[in-house]
Design an enzyme around this catalytic site. Structure first.
Site, PDB file in Angstrom:
ATOM      1  N   TYR A 132      -8.619  50.056  27.925  1.00 61.56           N
ATOM      2  CA  TYR A 132      -8.753  48.650  27.533  1.00 61.56           C
ATOM      3  C   TYR A 132      -9.543  48.530  26.236  1.00 61.56           C
ATOM      4  O   TYR A 132      -9.103  47.890  25.270  1.00 61.56           O
ATOM      5  CB  TYR A 132      -9.441  47.874  28.656  1.00 61.56           C
ATOM      6  CG  TYR A 132      -9.736  46.433  28.308  1.00 61.56           C
ATOM      7  CD1 TYR A 132      -8.714  45.556  27.963  1.00 61.56           C
ATOM      8  CD2 TYR A 132     -11.036  45.951  28.330  1.00 61.56           C
ATOM      9  CE1 TYR A 132      -8.978  44.241  27.649  1.00 61.56           C
ATOM     10  CE2 TYR A 132     -11.314  44.635  28.018  1.00 61.56           C
ATOM     11  CZ  TYR A 132     -10.286  43.778  27.677  1.00 61.56           C
ATOM     12  OH  TYR A 132     -10.562  42.476  27.358  1.00 61.56           O
ATOM     13  N   LYS A 155      -7.737  47.468  22.651  1.00 70.80           N
ATOM     14  CA  LYS A 155      -8.203  46.221  22.030  1.00 70.80           C
ATOM     15  C   LYS A 155      -8.794  46.497  20.646  1.00 70.80           C
ATOM     16  O   LYS A 155      -8.615  45.689  19.709  1.00 70.80           O
ATOM     17  CB  LYS A 155      -9.241  45.543  22.916  1.00 70.80           C
ATOM     18  CG  LYS A 155      -8.677  44.965  24.211  1.00 70.80           C
ATOM     19  CD  LYS A 155      -7.716  43.813  23.965  1.00 70.80           C
ATOM     20  CE  LYS A 155      -8.430  42.535  23.566  1.00 70.80           C
ATOM     21  NZ  LYS A 155      -7.483  41.387  23.455  1.00 70.80           N
TER      22      LYS A 155
END
Length: 609
Positions: free
Chosen positions: A349, A353
């Protein structure tokens, strides 16, 4: 509630820990959080980490802030002599938030998720809000719009205001757009693009794949589905949404949205990866990585793996083809963690990102770009009502809901867990959107929405407040009729070896008990083993956050707040330094989790291990 903070005329700085020089690498990030001094501002709860060499700058900044505050007070006061009246529209209007919201057209991704609902609720006088919804047809998109947005209890105020005309009002404002971030041109046909694109004033990208746990625990997931999240994250899936999805949306903006005022991208403060010290509000350049920062800060510089986003995408696609079969899903998740950790991020994640930020920064052109980086999002502090939350949004909510399971965990009770109420995140989004949408200046601005630098919450205190709440409001046992179950105080472990050893000892004792008892059961032993495995998985996943050595600078966000008018400050609160964490956790957040996240259902049965 900001008036006391704004009108404070005396500041008392008190050093509670001596500081030494903080080494900063070429990127400006401190590498020794322990060599800072902690300063407190009386009556406001304002806390900042500053090295001694920056004390003079801190005092100068404070004096400048005092002058701005005094000017604001003069601007809002009345006088009897017209010739002496001070008129400054920039001060009286603040950032122009309320004026900007009115009449604008917004294009939002992820609006059926946690954040965008509050944005929709806060801005009812917009022209229209185009919501990108993944659906098979327009009718299905409308149905999903009604179910996931219009029928949400988040809009109670609007329901009361419009009564029986509420749904008609919402359908006039909300425009469901069938499409997907995972397709070129967002999966929209040419006619639809030409119909809406040129009218868009603001793009807000809040869509994301937020899964970051290595693997799910199926044995518990089926038994307690409200307690777990599918934190498993395939490499190809994360890249497609968080990195390539951001690329496709910025490409859409450049090609079709000719009147766009601002592009706002919702990221996460934890794109900081393995950084320590004071983490600044700075954008990522293409190919920048945590591994590179660490290697180049050494003397002599060490070698490091080069981050190339195109290469990472090819690795994901090639691996997907190579891993076809029963183990494909598992291997893609292992690959995701491997690639993230090679480049200095804790999980997929954070990694995906961060690459998403790099992509949109590099291809933004003349579009004003704002990146919002919140930390761990918790329930609302005030708006639209205290304690609202959608689902269990991960850290630190996992630990609160896990509180009635084995009362032990791997963490440093003195480490800071950075949390931020959702309504403050949305207030920052709206304030930044208005400020940069009005200015329309080419460039990028990054905003941390965080608490660690100004109002730190310790991991140990989070568990203490949780324990306090459940002791005063015990859960009704699901096994016995009407009886309540007590909870033990959390036991903390500082190393994975100690934690693992203790868990295994407890398991061995539990097994001896089941064997010697009259109701021995292999099923019970398997269940006990699964729970322990899940505890170990949680420890591995959350270890970086339970021993976190960084604090997030919020200078840009603080300046955003300083530019607000009195009216804006009341309506769009950003004063996280004034949050009483004990009161908030025990009386607002946990009750909100119980009501909105687990829908009032009983907690899992206590298992002694």
């Amino acid at each position: 509630m900001m008036s006391c903070f704004l009108k404070t005329s005396v500041i008392e700085l008190k050093a509670v820990q001596k500081s030494s020089h903080v080494h900063r690498n070429e990127h400006g990030y401190g590498t020794n959080i322990s060599s800072t001094s902690l300063w407190k501002r009386k009556n406001t709860g304002f806390v900042r980490c500053q090295s001694l060499e920056n004390d003079r700058a801190l005092m100068q900044q404070w004096k400048k802030t005092q002058e701005v505050r005094a000017l604001k007070e003069m601007a809002v006061s009345t006088t009897t002599t017209p010739t002496t009246t001070i008129t400054d529209t920039s001060i009286s209007n603040g950032n122009g938030i309320l004026q900007f919201l009115s009449g604008k057209t917004y294009f939002i991704t992820g609006a059926t998720g946690f954040l965008a609902k509050e944005i929709l609720r806060t801005a009812p006088d917009v022209s229209k809000i185009c919501v990108l919804i993944k659906a098979n047809s327009q009718e299905a998109a409308v149905d999903r719009l009604k179910t996931e947005i219009i029928d949400s209890d988040l809009f109670q105020c609007l329901k009361q205001r419009h009564g029986k005309y509420y749904q008609d009002f919402m359908l006039r404002k909300l425009v469901p757009v069938v499409g997907s971030l995972c397709e070129s041109d967002l999966g929209m046909d040419a006619n639809l693009i030409s119909e809406i694109a040129e009218d868009v004033d603001v793009i807000i990208n809040s869509a994301a794949n937020t899964n970051f746990m290595e693997r799910s625990i199926n044995g518990l997931k089926h038994k307690f589905p409200y307690m777990f999240h599918p934190y498993t994250s395939r490499f190809d899936v994360s890249l497609n949404t968080n990195t390539s999805g951001a690329h496709r949306l910025m490409d859409f903006a450049n090609k079709y949205c000719k009147n766009l005022r601002v592009f706002l991208h919702l990221s996460t403060a934890y794109v900081s990866g393995e950084r320590e010290g004071m983490i600044m509000e700075k954008p990522f350049n293409m190919g920048e990585s945590m591994a590179k920062e660490k290697a180049t800060s050494e003397f002599p510089p060490l070698s490091y793996p080069v981050l190339n986003i195109d290469s990472e995408t090819e690795i994901a696609l090639d691996s997907k083809m190579a891993f076809e079969g029963n183990l494909e899903d598992h291997k893609m998740k292992e690959l995701a963690l491997e690639r993230a950790r090679i480049h200095g991020w804790h999980n997929t994640y954070e990694f995906s990102k961060a690459m998403g930020e790099m992509v949109i920064y590099s291809m933004r052109g003349d579009i004003p770009l704002v990146i919002i980086r919140p930390t761990a999002i918790t329930s609302t502090l005030e708006d639209p009502f205290p304690g609202w939350i959608q689902g269990n949004s991960g850290r630190p909510n996992d630990f609160i809901l896990w509180k009635r399971q084995p009362p032990k965990f791997l963490l440093n009770p003195e480490a800071i867990i950075d949390v931020i109420p959702i309504d403050m995140v949305v207030n920052a989004i709206i304030a930044a959107m208005a400020k940069h949408g009005i200015a329309r200046k080419t460039g990028i601005k990054v905003y941390h929405v965080a608490s660690s630098a100004v109002n730190p919450l310790l991991c140990g205190d989070l568990f203490k407040y949780s324990h306090k709440h459940f002791n005063s409001s015990p859960i009704i046992s699901m096994r016995t009729e009407g009886n309540t179950e007590g909870i033990k105080e959390m036991e903390f472990f500082s190393s994975m070896d100690d934690f693992s050893s203790n868990i295994q000892t407890q398991v061995a004792e539990q097994r001896r008990f089941t064997i010697s008892g009259s109701n021995t059961s292999q099923r019970l032993q398997r269940r006990c083993k699964v729970i322990v495995e899940h505890a170990m998985d949680l420890a591995r996943v959350y270890q970086p956050y339970m021993f976190f050595k960084g604090r997030f600078d919020i200078s840009n966000t603080h300046n955003l707040m300083e530019g607000m008018s009195e009216e804006e400050m009341k309506r769009f609160r950003l004063d996280v330094e004034r949050v009483d964490w004990e009161d908030y956790i025990t009386n607002t957040h946990i009750p909100g989790l119980k009501k909105h996240a687990i829908k009032g259902r009983g907690m899992p049965k206590q298992v002694q291990i």
